[in-house]
Design a protein around this motif. Structure first.
Motif, mmCIF file in Angstrom:
data_model
loop_
_atom_site.group_PDB
_atom_site.id
_atom_site.type_symbol
_atom_site.label_atom_id
_atom_site.label_comp_id
_atom_site.label_asym_id
_atom_site.label_seq_id
_atom_site.Cartn_x
_atom_site.Cartn_y
_atom_site.Cartn_z
ATOM 1 N N TRP A 6 -5.245 8.569 29.692
ATOM 2 C CA TRP A 6 -6.425 8.710 28.840
ATOM 3 C C TRP A 6 -7.700 8.622 29.672
ATOM 4 N N LYS A 7 -8.698 9.411 29.324
ATOM 5 C CA LYS A 7 -10.056 9.180 29.802
ATOM 6 C C LYS A 7 -10.673 8.080 28.948
ATOM 7 N N LEU A 62 -6.065 2.856 22.280
ATOM 8 C CA LEU A 62 -5.390 4.062 22.749
ATOM 9 C C LEU A 62 -4.409 4.531 21.686
ATOM 10 N N SER A 63 -4.386 5.840 21.472
ATOM 11 C CA SER A 63 -3.472 6.410 20.485
ATOM 12 C C SER A 63 -2.894 7.707 21.015
ATOM 13 N N GLU A 79 -3.234 10.530 19.679
ATOM 14 C CA GLU A 79 -4.130 11.650 19.405
ATOM 15 C C GLU A 79 -5.091 11.934 20.563
ATOM 16 N N ASN A 80 -5.427 10.914 21.366
ATOM 17 C CA ASN A 80 -6.418 11.154 22.409
ATOM 18 C C ASN A 80 -5.839 11.115 23.822
ATOM 19 N N GLU A 97 -4.858 12.519 27.225
ATOM 20 C CA GLU A 97 -5.443 13.613 27.997
ATOM 21 C C GLU A 97 -4.411 14.372 28.825
#
Length: 248
Positions: A40-41, A222-223, A225-226, A228
């Motif tokens: 993730w970003k 954090l999930s 859906e996001n 990266e």
């Protein structure tokens, strides 16, 4: 892998960044197998509160990253002793961000979960790293599955997945996220650095299905859906050195 074979890992250093492996003898051997990487970003301001004094966030093109690595730890043992599967083999999930002390680029763990209670207790006592027990299961098949649930924190990962083709080339970001050879730990009022070494990660594309993921620590959320980026690797054989204290 016996000690002679493990020592041969030291002949393979072309993939490492500019610094060399330590001159002292390594003290631990372990295998990190069948690893799923989720990246993730993250806003650097969210992460700064997690980072102890003496190191700082390492960023890529001014962007901070957090990665969740779900794998199976196997054959962990001291240099001169055999592994004991009851303790040495267990599924593990670590949540990490990327840090540097200005010279050595490594990772800092936000959480580490282990499948076995005894393994979590011993790993925490021997390494100081923040191991805790979670329910973790995995199964292999055309669609493999990794299923983890931490009843204490409410964090969970449930995913069906399949390893796909290996890309012809790695990007600079692929290497930045995976080729890390230092682990940082704050214990008490002291900061420590562990050095590790292994061959370059073999990275494959990862196809996921039925992905459900939620990891929340402080202001960090954090999930699925996001996410990266994702990677899969068959794993690496790892040697590790004794921790060294950092003056700050």
């Amino acid at each position: 892998m016996n000690n002679f074979e493990a020592n041969k890992l030291l002949d393979i250093i072309h993939h490492r960044p500019t610094w060399q492996v330590p001159g002292e003898r390594w003290v631990w051997y372990q295998e990190w197998n069948r690893a799923l990487f989720f990246h993730w970003k993250v806003d650097p301001e969210i992460l700064k509160s997690f980072i102890p004094e003496g190191i700082q966030l390492d960023v890529y093109n001014n962007t901070a990253w957090v990665s969740l690595v779900a794998f199976t730890m196997e054959k962990i043992r001291p240099r001169y002793l055999p592994s004991v599967s009851l303790i040495s083999d267990f599924h593990e999930i670590n949540l990490r961000t990327y840090v540097t002390d200005g010279e050595h680029h490594g990772v800092y763990f936000l959480s580490i979960e282990a499948q076995k209670q005894l393994s979590a207790i011993l790993s925490r006592r021997l390494s100081g790293l923040p191991y805790e027990k979670a329910s973790i299961q995995r199964k292999s098949g055309y669609l493999s599955a990794y299923d983890a649930d931490n009843s204490q924190t409410g964090n969970y990962l449930k995913v069906d997945y399949r390893m796909e083709e290996q890309p012809k080339t790695k990007t600079e970001l692929d290497r930045w996220l995976t080729e890390r050879y230092y682990l940082y730990l704050e214990k008490g009022n002291r900061l420590y650095r562990y050095a590790i070494h292994h061959k370059e990660w073999n990275l494959f594309n990862l196809k996921t299905a039925n992905l459900h993921l939620s990891y929340n620590i402080g202001a960090l959320s954090l999930s699925a859906e996001n996410i990266e980026m994702v990677h899969y690797s068959d794993g690496v054989n790892v040697i590790a050195w004794q921790q060294g204290m950092i003056n700050r």
